[in-house]
Design a protein around this motif. Structure first.
Motif, mmCIF file in Angstrom:
data_model
loop_
_atom_site.group_PDB
_atom_site.id
_atom_site.type_symbol
_atom_site.label_atom_id
_atom_site.label_comp_id
_atom_site.label_asym_id
_atom_site.label_seq_id
_atom_site.Cartn_x
_atom_site.Cartn_y
_atom_site.Cartn_z
ATOM 1 N N ARG A 25 1.444 -8.968 -5.720
ATOM 2 C CA ARG A 25 1.493 -8.440 -4.608
ATOM 3 C C ARG A 25 0.272 -7.734 -4.299
ATOM 4 O O ARG A 25 -0.281 -7.300 -3.076
ATOM 5 C CB ARG A 25 2.668 -7.336 -4.373
ATOM 6 C CG ARG A 25 2.997 -6.438 -3.293
ATOM 7 C CD ARG A 25 4.004 -5.418 -3.545
ATOM 8 N NE ARG A 25 4.363 -4.828 -2.176
ATOM 9 C CZ ARG A 25 5.248 -3.686 -2.142
ATOM 10 N NH1 ARG A 25 5.716 -3.201 -3.357
ATOM 11 N NH2 ARG A 25 5.368 -3.196 -0.836
ATOM 12 N N ASN A 26 -0.445 -6.995 -5.438
ATOM 13 C CA ASN A 26 -1.434 -6.145 -5.263
ATOM 14 C C ASN A 26 -2.956 -7.016 -5.757
ATOM 15 O O ASN A 26 -4.011 -6.307 -5.265
ATOM 16 C CB ASN A 26 -1.245 -4.925 -6.308
ATOM 17 C CG ASN A 26 -0.132 -4.098 -5.784
ATOM 18 O OD1 ASN A 26 -0.449 -3.354 -4.905
ATOM 19 N ND2 ASN A 26 1.041 -4.299 -6.186
ATOM 20 N N VAL B 95 7.592 -16.834 -7.163
ATOM 21 C CA VAL B 95 7.126 -15.516 -6.559
ATOM 22 C C VAL B 95 6.319 -15.955 -5.326
ATOM 23 O O VAL B 95 5.414 -16.516 -5.453
ATOM 24 C CB VAL B 95 5.934 -14.670 -7.499
ATOM 25 C CG1 VAL B 95 5.813 -13.267 -6.837
ATOM 26 C CG2 VAL B 95 6.732 -14.301 -8.738
ATOM 27 N N HIS B 96 6.848 -15.407 -4.451
ATOM 28 C CA HIS B 96 6.175 -15.672 -2.930
ATOM 29 C C HIS B 96 4.921 -14.670 -2.845
ATOM 30 O O HIS B 96 4.790 -13.819 -3.420
ATOM 31 C CB HIS B 96 7.229 -15.040 -1.787
ATOM 32 C CG HIS B 96 6.789 -15.306 -0.339
ATOM 33 N ND1 HIS B 96 5.796 -14.478 0.291
ATOM 34 C CD2 HIS B 96 7.083 -16.488 0.386
ATOM 35 C CE1 HIS B 96 5.738 -15.167 1.498
ATOM 36 N NE2 HIS B 96 6.536 -16.317 1.635
ATOM 37 N N ARG C 50 7.376 -10.891 -3.667
ATOM 38 C CA ARG C 50 8.655 -10.979 -3.729
ATOM 39 C C ARG C 50 9.102 -12.381 -4.213
ATOM 40 O O ARG C 50 8.568 -13.211 -4.229
ATOM 41 C CB ARG C 50 9.388 -10.486 -2.445
ATOM 42 C CG ARG C 50 8.931 -11.439 -1.375
ATOM 43 C CD ARG C 50 9.876 -11.315 -0.204
ATOM 44 N NE ARG C 50 9.245 -12.288 0.966
ATOM 45 C CZ ARG C 50 9.619 -13.408 1.086
ATOM 46 N NH1 ARG C 50 10.343 -14.163 0.246
ATOM 47 N NH2 ARG C 50 9.173 -14.180 2.197
ATOM 48 N N PHE C 51 10.502 -12.515 -4.503
ATOM 49 C CA PHE C 51 11.217 -13.727 -5.086
ATOM 50 C C PHE C 51 11.459 -14.348 -3.899
ATOM 51 O O PHE C 51 11.801 -13.801 -2.797
ATOM 52 C CB PHE C 51 12.176 -13.518 -5.931
ATOM 53 C CG PHE C 51 11.682 -13.056 -7.295
ATOM 54 C CD1 PHE C 51 10.666 -14.059 -8.028
ATOM 55 C CD2 PHE C 51 12.252 -11.882 -7.686
ATOM 56 C CE1 PHE C 51 10.526 -13.508 -9.295
ATOM 57 C CE2 PHE C 51 11.578 -11.713 -9.153
ATOM 58 C CZ PHE C 51 10.899 -12.345 -9.826
ATOM 59 N N ASN D 111 6.934 -1.621 -5.906
ATOM 60 C CA ASN D 111 7.256 -3.171 -6.394
ATOM 61 C C ASN D 111 8.524 -3.635 -5.397
ATOM 62 O O ASN D 111 9.356 -3.073 -5.051
ATOM 63 C CB ASN D 111 7.673 -3.386 -7.712
ATOM 64 C CG ASN D 111 6.917 -4.535 -8.447
ATOM 65 O OD1 ASN D 111 6.547 -5.495 -7.508
ATOM 66 N ND2 ASN D 111 7.104 -4.532 -9.608
ATOM 67 N N LEU D 112 8.457 -4.888 -4.970
ATOM 68 C CA LEU D 112 9.408 -5.561 -4.353
ATOM 69 C C LEU D 112 10.426 -6.362 -5.181
ATOM 70 O O LEU D 112 10.754 -7.569 -4.904
ATOM 71 C CB LEU D 112 8.971 -6.300 -2.978
ATOM 72 C CG LEU D 112 8.238 -5.788 -1.902
ATOM 73 C CD1 LEU D 112 7.941 -6.555 -0.984
ATOM 74 C CD2 LEU D 112 9.541 -4.809 -1.343
ATOM 75 N N THR D 113 10.691 -5.952 -6.283
ATOM 76 C CA THR D 113 11.475 -6.679 -7.430
ATOM 77 C C THR D 113 12.152 -5.539 -8.281
ATOM 78 O O THR D 113 11.751 -4.250 -8.226
ATOM 79 C CB THR D 113 10.697 -7.451 -8.190
ATOM 80 O OG1 THR D 113 11.719 -8.179 -8.916
ATOM 81 C CG2 THR D 113 9.910 -6.738 -8.937
#
Length: 456
Positions: free
Chosen positions: A84-85, A110-111, A115-116, A339-341
């Motif tokens: 993500r970062n 992981v996209h 995110r998943f 975080n998106l998880t």
């Protein structure tokens, strides 16, 4: 031997049986066909099969013309945070079977958004896999891989991002001593480093991150029954609290200074107590999460949204609603600001934040949590007839019953609920029931278990 399980929770199977090198290559190939070439990140937990799977994933990615960044053994949330970062990263692969037994392993995909994959994205990959012809790549005319690079600072960057986030500004846990139980998994070093980052002293148990050869030193899930050694350590060493993680570090629970395990359902509630006064917003959880989080949210005047089980479903609703906090009753906490998880490091940081003022101990905080009795059971049958189960609802339950069939079936009434669904990660039925008393919860479970076995 049944096929490996491929769902919103990723690919999982038993290594050497239904999880073969060929299946791994096929999944990676269709994944790259879906997202395209670019830089991909790989991380893994400490399972003995992880190193070989890492080689298969890395070599396949390079053969398809992708650049590989190896994070080595590191927590699942660290891989997602990195994607993500870190600029220019196309996606990621986490080699783990999370809480499954040691013989299992798998892939979490992981996209590029960090995110998943969502359900429809997984469905697209499943469609491609069904049409996959062995020996034929979906990416043609490549000149070979760009290269493989080692990244050693991903965990440090992840912890720094948590420490410097405004939600944790001013948190100082100097003087606290914290037991850290990482089940010899991916959080072995990261868990201790997070504790140090907030000024506390980690006292490790089961924090040997070398790849395991036999079995986990305790049950892989951070449930109370698996934390007897951590509880003993806290009491014997007179520690202020204890932290426990699952093998890949996305689930977290804790033990108070008296050595009492609060249970994984308490994790999202503790996170709510810390986050919601500092970041007002709704909460998203799945259908199997304790209603205690609804009581916590009500204290701060915010709503709770519920989704189907599966982290990706919770994340989607978080993005749709702009909610402040999400999670699941398995010890998972999702804080979109970081975080998106599900992130065990974030979950641990919220507990440190609650204790940093020094006014209340974890045992005192435990008394503030709503008091419900929740039972989780696994029924070893491959499936169940939802319609016949719904037909039996009038026999099983008395009074007005609300029925939700968005994910298996969930029955709820005054002061109780029960959720029955097919597992996303194992060939079993998961049954979760909650009530205000142990006896009532046990009676619900007993009745439903009998019906499930009777309709199969």
């Amino acid at each position: 031997m049944p096929e490996p399980i491929f769902s919103v929770s990723g690919l999982r199977g038993i290594v050497g049986k239904n999880l073969s090198p060929e299946i791994i290559r096929q999944v990676i190939t269709v994944f790259i066909g879906f997202l395209g070439k670019g830089r991909y990140v790989i991380g893994r937990d400490t399972r003995p099969s992880g190193r070989e799977m890492d080689f298969i994933v890395s070599s396949t990615l390079q053969e398809l013309g992708c650049e590989v960044i190896e994070l080595g053994i590191c927590p699942t949330p660290t891989v997602v945070h990195f994607v993500r970062n870190e600029g220019g990263v196309r996606g990621g692969v986490v080699i783990t079977a999370s809480h499954n037994p040691l013989a299992w392993n798998g892939l979490k995909l992981v996209h590029p958004e960090g995110r998943f994959l969502f359900a429809e994205e997984v469905a697209q990959l499943q469609k491609e896999l069904r049409g996959f012809k062995p020996g034929v790549s979906v990416v043609h005319n490549q000149k070979g891989g760009i290269g493989c690079f080692i990244e050693n600072e991903a965990v440090a960057r992840h912890i720094t991002a948590i420490r410097k986030n405004g939600l944790f500004a001013g948190v100082n846990c100097s003087g606290l001593r914290v037991g850290v139980d990482a089940v010899n998994g991916a959080m072995s070093q990261a868990g201790c480093e997070l504790v140090r980052a907030f000024g506390a002293e980690p006292v490790p148990i089961f924090c040997e991150p070398e790849p395991l050869q036999t079995e986990f030193p305790r049950g892989p899930e951070p449930t109370p029954s698996n934390l007897t050694q951590l509880s003993q350590l806290v009491r014997q060493e007179k520690l202020d609290l204890g932290f426990a993680f699952d093998p890949d570090g996305d689930r977290f629970s804790c033990v108070d200074e008296q050595g009492k395990a609060l249970g994984e359902e308490a994790t999202i509630c503790l996170a709510g107590l810390y986050i919601l006064p500092r970041l007002r917003g709704d909460v998203v959880v799945n259908l199997s999460t304790s209603r205690a989080i609804e009581d916590i949210a009500a204290r701060f005047g915010v709503r709770v949204h519920r989704t189907k089980v599966g982290e990706a479903n919770v994340v989607r609703k978080l993005l749709e609603t702009g909610a402040a906090l999400g999670g699941e009753g398995n010890g998972g906490v999702i804080l979109p600001a970081i975080n998106l998880t599900r992130d065990g490091l974030v979950a641990a940081a919220t507990v440190l934040g609650l204790l940093s003022a020094g006014k209340r101990s974890l045992a005192e905080l435990r008394q503030e949590l709503p008091d419900y009795y929740l039972i989780k059971e696994v029924v070893p049958v491959p499936g169940f007839d939802i319609n016949r189960l719904v037909e039996q609802a009038g026999v099983i339950f008395s009074g007005e019953v609300e029925i939700d069939q968005s994910d298996g079936v969930r029955f709820s009434g005054e002061g109780w609920w029960v959720h029955i669904r097919q597992s996303n990660t194992e060939p079993v039925i998961r049954l979760v029931a909650e009530s205000s008393s142990r006896q009532a919860a046990e009676e619900i479970v007993s009745k439903v278990r009998a019906i499930i076995k009777g309709v199969n």
